[in-house]
Design a protein around this motif. Structure first.
Motif, PDB file in Angstrom:
ATOM      1  N   LEU A 137     -15.242   8.370  -9.253  1.00 59.10           N
ATOM      2  CA  LEU A 137     -13.855   8.796  -9.455  1.00 59.10           C
ATOM      3  C   LEU A 137     -13.745   9.747 -10.638  1.00 59.10           C
ATOM      4  O   LEU A 137     -13.046  10.758 -10.581  1.00 59.10           O
ATOM      5  CB  LEU A 137     -12.963   7.577  -9.697  1.00 59.10           C
ATOM      6  CG  LEU A 137     -12.595   6.816  -8.423  1.00 59.10           C
ATOM      7  CD1 LEU A 137     -11.976   5.471  -8.759  1.00 59.10           C
ATOM      8  CD2 LEU A 137     -11.616   7.645  -7.593  1.00 59.10           C
TER       9      LEU A 137
ATOM     10  N   GLU B  60      -5.921  -1.249  -2.730  1.00 57.52           N
ATOM     11  CA  GLU B  60      -7.120  -1.537  -1.956  1.00 57.52           C
ATOM     12  C   GLU B  60      -8.084  -2.415  -2.747  1.00 57.52           C
ATOM     13  O   GLU B  60      -8.723  -3.300  -2.193  1.00 57.52           O
ATOM     14  CB  GLU B  60      -7.800  -0.230  -1.545  1.00 57.52           C
ATOM     15  CG  GLU B  60      -7.061   0.504  -0.439  1.00 57.52           C
ATOM     16  CD  GLU B  60      -7.004  -0.318   0.851  1.00 57.52           C
ATOM     17  OE1 GLU B  60      -7.912  -1.131   1.094  1.00 57.52           O
ATOM     18  OE2 GLU B  60      -6.038  -0.128   1.608  1.00 57.52           O
TER      19      GLU B  60
ATOM     20  N   GLY C 145     -12.720  13.811 -10.547  1.00 57.20           N
ATOM     21  CA  GLY C 145     -11.514  14.295 -11.180  1.00 57.20           C
ATOM     22  C   GLY C 145     -10.495  13.273 -11.647  1.00 57.20           C
ATOM     23  O   GLY C 145      -9.358  13.633 -11.940  1.00 57.20           O
ATOM     24  N   LEU C 146     -10.882  11.997 -11.774  1.00 53.40           N
ATOM     25  CA  LEU C 146      -9.947  11.036 -12.345  1.00 53.40           C
ATOM     26  C   LEU C 146     -10.201  10.996 -13.848  1.00 53.40           C
ATOM     27  O   LEU C 146     -11.321  10.764 -14.281  1.00 53.40           O
ATOM     28  CB  LEU C 146     -10.184   9.650 -11.733  1.00 53.40           C
ATOM     29  CG  LEU C 146      -9.187   8.578 -12.116  1.00 53.40           C
ATOM     30  CD1 LEU C 146      -7.821   8.889 -11.528  1.00 53.40           C
ATOM     31  CD2 LEU C 146      -9.648   7.213 -11.647  1.00 53.40           C
TER      32      LEU C 146
ATOM     33  N   VAL D  54      -2.580   8.441  -5.304  1.00 49.66           N
ATOM     34  CA  VAL D  54      -3.822   7.845  -4.839  1.00 49.66           C
ATOM     35  C   VAL D  54      -4.294   6.764  -5.811  1.00 49.66           C
ATOM     36  O   VAL D  54      -4.996   5.842  -5.433  1.00 49.66           O
ATOM     37  CB  VAL D  54      -4.893   8.937  -4.633  1.00 49.66           C
ATOM     38  CG1 VAL D  54      -5.380   9.451  -5.965  1.00 49.66           C
ATOM     39  CG2 VAL D  54      -6.040   8.420  -3.796  1.00 49.66           C
ATOM     40  N   ARG D  55      -3.848   6.840  -7.053  1.00 49.06           N
ATOM     41  CA  ARG D  55      -4.176   5.771  -8.000  1.00 49.06           C
ATOM     42  C   ARG D  55      -3.621   4.445  -7.495  1.00 49.06           C
ATOM     43  O   ARG D  55      -4.259   3.407  -7.597  1.00 49.06           O
ATOM     44  CB  ARG D  55      -3.598   6.086  -9.375  1.00 49.06           C
ATOM     45  CG  ARG D  55      -4.266   7.278 -10.040  1.00 49.06           C
ATOM     46  CD  ARG D  55      -3.446   7.783 -11.226  1.00 49.06           C
ATOM     47  NE  ARG D  55      -4.013   9.010 -11.782  1.00 49.06           N
ATOM     48  CZ  ARG D  55      -3.851  10.208 -11.252  1.00 49.06           C
ATOM     49  NH1 ARG D  55      -3.128  10.350 -10.147  1.00 49.06           N
ATOM     50  NH2 ARG D  55      -4.402  11.269 -11.789  1.00 49.06           N
TER      51      ARG D  55
ATOM     52  N   THR E 211      -2.954   3.747  -4.319  1.00 48.06           N
ATOM     53  CA  THR E 211      -3.719   3.350  -3.128  1.00 48.06           C
ATOM     54  C   THR E 211      -4.986   2.621  -3.552  1.00 48.06           C
ATOM     55  O   THR E 211      -5.309   1.549  -3.026  1.00 48.06           O
ATOM     56  CB  THR E 211      -4.142   4.598  -2.317  1.00 48.06           C
ATOM     57  OG1 THR E 211      -3.070   5.524  -2.324  1.00 48.06           O
ATOM     58  CG2 THR E 211      -4.524   4.219  -0.911  1.00 48.06           C
ATOM     59  N   LEU E 212      -5.688   3.215  -4.503  1.00 45.21           N
ATOM     60  CA  LEU E 212      -6.940   2.610  -4.965  1.00 45.21           C
ATOM     61  C   LEU E 212      -6.689   1.219  -5.530  1.00 45.21           C
ATOM     62  O   LEU E 212      -7.426   0.279  -5.247  1.00 45.21           O
ATOM     63  CB  LEU E 212      -7.577   3.498  -6.039  1.00 45.21           C
ATOM     64  CG  LEU E 212      -8.211   4.785  -5.523  1.00 45.21           C
ATOM     65  CD1 LEU E 212      -8.490   5.737  -6.676  1.00 45.21           C
ATOM     66  CD2 LEU E 212      -9.497   4.471  -4.764  1.00 45.21           C
TER      67      LEU E 212
ATOM     68  N   ARG F 279       0.820  -1.209   0.000  1.00 47.29           N
ATOM     69  CA  ARG F 279       0.000   0.000   0.000  1.00 47.29           C
ATOM     70  C   ARG F 279       0.854   1.260   0.000  1.00 47.29           C
ATOM     71  O   ARG F 279       0.720   2.106  -0.881  1.00 47.29           O
ATOM     72  CB  ARG F 279      -0.933   0.011   1.205  1.00 47.29           C
ATOM     73  CG  ARG F 279      -2.043   1.023   1.059  1.00 47.29           C
ATOM     74  CD  ARG F 279      -2.876   1.037   2.328  1.00 47.29           C
ATOM     75  NE  ARG F 279      -4.223   1.518   2.094  1.00 47.29           N
ATOM     76  CZ  ARG F 279      -4.616   2.764   2.323  1.00 47.29           C
ATOM     77  NH1 ARG F 279      -3.755   3.651   2.756  1.00 47.29           N
ATOM     78  NH2 ARG F 279      -5.845   3.121   2.093  1.00 47.29           N
TER      79      ARG F 279
END
Ligand SMILES: Nc1ncnc2c1ncn2[C@@H]1O[C@H](COP(=O)(O)OP(=O)(O)O)[C@@H](O)[C@H]1O
Ligand SMILES: [Mg+2]
Lengths: 259, 832
Positions: free
Chosen positions: B740, B469, B744-745, B462-463, B465-466, B453
């Motif tokens: 997402l 997860e 803003g993704l 954060v991409r 992290t996602l 992680r």
């Protein structure tokens, strides 16, 4: 709460933050042709909390989606903070949403795998920025979720989830926050909490908010209410009250909107 | 029920596609293997049946100790022919005879290059070999060959051609070409026919004798009866064998190939089961609501189970049908892959009963079996679930399963270690190890994801992290996907480590066995003529030349000693030995023994070695003239070639294994060419040091290529598994993707998140596969006596990277699909 935080990158007071000019949206063709928006124009000023009202199917969501850059109108112009959304491609629209727009959805729509804090900082993380820690601390305290930041959405109540969603929408200090039926899935007490939070964000923090709702009680929290029917704005009511809104809706529609 | 299943299949076609494709590939592999090997067997059996149509019983040596002295001669042939049960008797003198083509290379498969005797019947032709051109061979300067070989060699009747018999090449005249149906031709061999006297001289172990006698039963006599009658006439050392037994004896090399191919197909199918189970688990979860409603309105649990199984059966049937069709193509590929040496491809027979049945059984069986547990679990949803909106939580790694898995993995690892001393155990150790790893993989998946992680967040924001997860969300599914990749990579690593080590070992052995500048060795199945060493020694530039003849002496006082017969003079000049006692001067009339042999048998200079030569049953009595230490090829004892028994015939005489040659300084290259020209025998390799090493490692590259080709199906299915898992993830997370995108993704970001998730899954599979495969491969090599363990790190790293890349690449199609979903549709999706 006293206004202690000054917006640094905001336009001067009373400037127009979002604007729609003669927006139309037509779905389908021939038999199945549906005119969802039939020429809607509106301006949203800085720090103004607007409720978009109207019966189901009147085009509220469509209007919001077009204005927020989630959908492209068939004709007309949508602007967010001086940017015309029309010519923007998907990547630019995405960037605009990330930087200038915040969303609160009816179904909370938090990412279940991320903690509350990670959900809140998601838009800035996607932009590769870290949010102002002061601002963040202030936000989570205002929203009353400071002690829930390490929890995952599944461990939070509906009201808490929606407050996390509000914090997410406000975290990157967007030009405008769009909320689609933010209290639709909440009990009345949690709903009231969320609505007062939205109102104080507008009043104290100068946050422009556009909220879609068909609930007269929710509309009463707003500074003004726009009424849509059959894809047109049919009335504008400043300082709406629940009774006034209900009354108006009865008059327009001959029936009470379904809650 | 099947109508419902068909409807489900249609609406979820994309989700079943990968499962179907995996089964299809597995089935195609099975069908291809079966069609190919069965066609091969059928072709062999047909050729065998056609090959000696008049053979009922064969009389031959029985390879007992008295077999050497038993004679298959003319007198015996006449006595057998006189039996009332015998309609015809024919003496055969057959052996190995190579045909040198007009391009100077040997023709056809060398194992089946046969020399036969032409037995003219009525009208002067041999009914087995009807002449199509020219006439039958007469005298030792003439041959006839089968039409196909003549054509391949580029020879016409009347030409001078070269053949190699008993290690010597010679020129003969091709006087006839015949048609023949013979199993050796079917196996890509050649038939060279001589007149009987020549064939006997060349192939039989005594003048005027045959190598076998074939009998045709008189009408009304059974083979068994004939065999019994014939046996009664035979001296000890000979036996009469029925045709049925001969056919049964014909070594079923194809059976081994069948097993090999089917086990690779089995691995591929095994890997598919993970994919199928994943699909049905996901669909059961997605349709939990639907099933709960069915249950609420009164469907029994077993009804729901059967409903899901019906879908599995349907997928299985469709995949089997398509797999069968593809299998016919696979058979053709296998035919090209394994039949690459011959130019007569085996005719394929795709339309026998076996393969379609096997396809259906395997395809439906594997699909239904893999879907069974998900189906049961799917049917277990309580009817109240219909009232709840949310989908059931993913199953997390159970503690019990993890502990059990760790125990099984430990057991597998221990077995692998034990197997280093008992190689057969590997067949138990590897599956146990794999099963253990499969059981712990969900736990590992959770662990790995947790570990990854923060590094991944640092790497990809954060991409990352996602992605981590998401990989953690459904550890079972992540694990099953990783497992499918793991199995493929592990097996690839095992064969890579083994092949590299054995190749390096062969290289080392070749280097150490190469004692001189040059050497002559025969190609497989060929031999070196007795006169070859002499001819080489006569060449200018040859400083010392000795043949090495392996022989064995049965000692008078029990036991055996192997001895290498050499040219004593050349041996001294080669200076390869370290003489500890005595001297090699007397080797011409004595024996030199290695220190170990001397110690083992209590020999010293002056003691006598007495016994008999094993091959020729002739007495030996030689004084020990020297005790030495030397290279392995020259131990444990040396004698002079002059001490060898005279060749008593073509069979059983000690033959020259190789010729060692020392060149005058600076003359090596010239000499090598001269030797080639002098021997003019393509069945002999004239090698310098480089050639020896190259020749030793030559078989490994194609072997590895075939292994990779066979395993590629498994790896491919592993990749399909990743596509499948990522597609399911996209399907389940449409709404999340919408959120997402809204916050803003961008599209690239959506693809990146999926790519990173696939990378996490693939990393898990690749690490496990690399570790397990390398360990097992290393253990196999370590357990192999005398093998060097070489870790081909660069290649392993490449395979590891390739697996990762395949996994990541496999996320591209689902990633592209996910990125294309319009934000609004995604937000409105009611699946969450
Ligand atoms: N994707 C779509 N395709 C076709 N018609 C649509 C679509 N989205 C909305 N509509 C139609 O447009 C009209 C306005 O919808 P919407 O904006 O969702 O209304 P509201 O939010 O006020 O209930 C409705 O008649 C609806 O049926
Ligand atoms: Mg709406």
């Amino acid at each position: 709460m006293p206004q202690t935080h000054h917006r640094t990158n905001a336009a001067p007071p009373c400037s127009v933050v979002a604007m729609a000019e003669d927006l139309t949206k037509v779905y389908g063709e021939g038999e199945s042709r549906v005119v969802a928006l039939a020429g809607v124009s509106a301006r949203f000023l800085e720090g103004e909390f607007t409720a978009i009202m109207g019966p189901s199917g009147s085009g509220k969501s469509t209007f919001m989606h077009c204005l927020a850059g989630l959908d492209t109108p068939t004709s007309g112009t949508a602007r967010i903070a001086d940017t015309d959304l029309g010519p923007l491609d998907d990547a630019r629209l995405t960037r605009l949403r990330r930087e200038r727009v915040g969303f609160v959805f009816q179904a909370f729509n938090l990412l279940p795998t991320l903690t509350a804090l990670e959900n809140i900082t998601l838009p800035s993380a996607l932009a590769g920025r870290s949010p102002d820690p002061e601002w963040l601390r202030h936000l989570v305290e205002t929203m009353g979720i400071a002690d829930r930041l390490d929890h995952r959405p599944a461990q939070l109540s509906g009201g808490q989830q929606q407050r996390v969603a509000c914090a997410r929408a406000l975290a990157s200090r967007p030009a405008v926050v769009f909320a689609d039926e933010p209290t639709g899935n909440l009990d009345s007490r949690s709903g009231a909490e969320v609505l007062s939070l939205l109102r104080s964000s507008a009043r104290d923090l100068g946050q422009t908010i556009v909220m879609v709702t068909h609930d007269p009680v929710a509309a009463a929290y707003a500074d003004r209410a726009l009424f849509l029917a059959d894809g047109r704005i049919v009335h504008e009511m400043p300082e709406p009250t629940a009774a006034g809104v209900l009354d108006l809706m009865k008059r327009f529609d001959g029936r009470t909107p379904t809650p | 029920m099947f109508r419902t299943a068909v409807r489900t299949l249609r609406s979820h076609a994309l989700h079943f596609a990968m499962s179907g494709l995996a089964v299809l590939l597995g089935v195609a592999f099975v069908v291809g293997s079966l069609i190919y090997t069965q066609s091969l067997e059928a072709a062999m059996a047909e050729a065998r049946a056609a090959s000696r149509p008049d053979l009922s019983v064969e009389v031959r040596h029985d390879f007992s100790p008295s077999s050497d002295s038993a004679r298959l001669d003319e007198a015996l042939l006449r006595r057998l022919a006189a039996l009332p049960e015998v309609a015809a008797a024919r003496g055969a003198a057959e052996g190995r005879s190579f045909l040198v083509g007009s391009d100077g290379t040997l023709v056809g498969s060398l194992v089946d290059a046969a020399g036969v005797n032409y037995v003219p019947g009525k009208g002067g032709t041999d009914p087995r070999y009807p002449l199509t051109a020219g006439r039958r061979p007469r005298g030792d300067g003439e041959i006839a060959v089968d039409a196909h070989s003549a054509e391949r060699a580029g020879y016409r009747v009347g030409e001078r051609v070269r053949i190699v018999v008993n290690g010597t090449a010679r020129a003969v005249r091709l006087v006839g070409v015949f048609d023949a149906r013979d199993e050796r031709l079917a196996a890509d061999g050649t038939l060279t026919a001589f007149d009987t006297a020549t064939a006997q001289r060349q192939f039989a172990n005594a003048p005027g004798t045959y190598t076998s006698i074939s009998l045709t039963a008189a009408p009304g006599t059974s083979e068994t009866r004939l065999a019994q009658r014939a046996q009664a006439l035979l001296p000890p050392g000979l036996e009469a064998v029925t045709r049925a037994r001969l056919d049964a004896e014909a070594v079923p090399g194809e059976k081994k190939l069948t097993m090999l191919l089917l086990s690779f197909a089995g691995v591929a199918l095994f890997v598919s089961t993970f994919l199928i189970a994943n699909t049905f688990t996901m669909l059961s979860a997605a349709r939990a609501r639907e099933h709960a409603i069915l249950r609420a309105i009164g469907a029994t649990r077993s009804y729901v189970t059967r409903l899901v199984l019906a879908e599995a059966v349907l997928v299985g049937v469709l995949a089997s049908a398509a797999g069968y069709a593809l299998g016919v193509g696979v058979a053709a590929v296998l035919n090209a892959l394994f039949g690459a040496t011959g130019d007569v491809p085996t005719p394929l027979r795709p339309f026998t009963a076996g393969p379609p049945l096997a396809a259906l059984a395997v395809g439906v069986g594997v699909t239904a079996l893999s879907a069974y547990i998900p189906a049961r679990r799917g049917a277990a949803v309580p009817p109240v679930a219909a009232l709840r909106a949310e989908r059931p939580a993913a199953v997390h790694a159970s503690h019990r399963r993890t502990v059990a898995g760790l125990v099984v993995t430990g057991l597998g690892a221990a077995l692998t270690l034990v197997a280093m001393d008992a190689e057969d155990l590997f067949f138990a150790a590897v599956p146990v190890l794999l099963v253990g790893l499969i059981m712990v993989t969900s736990w590992l998946a959770e662990r790995t994801a947790r570990l990854l992680r923060s590094p991944l967040t640092r790497l990809a924001g954060v991409r990352g992290t996602l992605a981590v997860e998401n990989a953690r969300r459904n550890p079972r599914r992540t694990a099953a996907t990783a497992t499918a990749l793991m199995i493929g990579l592990a097996l690839v690593c095992v064969v890579t480590v083994i092949a590299s080590s054995l190749s390096r070992t062969a290289e080392r052995d070749a280097e150490s066995s190469m004692l001189t500048d040059l050497r002559v060795v025969p190609v497989d199945f060929a031999e070196i003529g007795d006169d070859a060493a002499g001819r080489v020694a006569a060449l200018p530039g040859a400083a010392a030349v000795t043949p090495l003849v392996d022989t064995s002496i049965r000692l008078t006082d029990d036991g055996f000693v192997s001895a290498v017969a050499v040219d004593p003079g050349a041996m001294a000049r080669l200076a390869l030995l370290d003489v500890r006692q005595g001297s090699l001067d007397g080797l011409a009339h004595g024996i030199a023994v290695s220190e170990q042999a001397a110690a083992a048998h209590g020999w010293s200079v002056g003691s006598r070695v007495t016994g008999t030569f094993v091959q020729a049953d002739r007495k030996v009595d030689l004084p020990v003239v020297a005790v030495y230490s030397g290279p392995e090829a020259l131990t444990p004892a040396l004698i002079s070639t002059a001490s060898l028994p005279e060749a008593s015939g073509a069979v059983g005489r000690p033959s020259v294994g190789s010729i060692l040659i020392k060149a005058e300084p600076g003359r090596t290259a010239r000499l090598q060419q001269d030797i080639r020209r002098t021997l003019a025998n393509p069945a002999l390799l004239v090698q310098n040091r480089d050639d020896v090493v190259k020749e030793a490692v030559r078989p490994f590259a194609p072997f590895l290529a075939i292994m990779y080709a066979l395993l590629s199906v498994t790896v491919l299915i592993g990749a399909l598994g990743v596509i499948n898992t990522m597609s399911m993830a996209v399907f389940e997370r449409v709404r999340e993707i919408g959120v997402l995108r809204a916050v803003g993704l961008d599209r690239r970001g959506v693809r990146a998140v999926l790519r990173w998730e696939a990378a996490v899954i693939s990393l898990l599979g690749a690490v496990l596969g690399l570790v397990a495969g390398t360990l097992v491969g290393a253990a196999v090599v370590a357990g192999h006596d005398g093998a060097l363990l070489v870790m081909p790190w660069d290649r392993l790293a490449l395979l590891f990277a390739a697996t990762l890349a395949i996994g990541v690449l496999a996320s591209t199609p689902p990633g592209r699909r996910a990125a294309r979903i319009p934000v609004l549709r995604a937000l409105r999706s009611d699946i969450e």
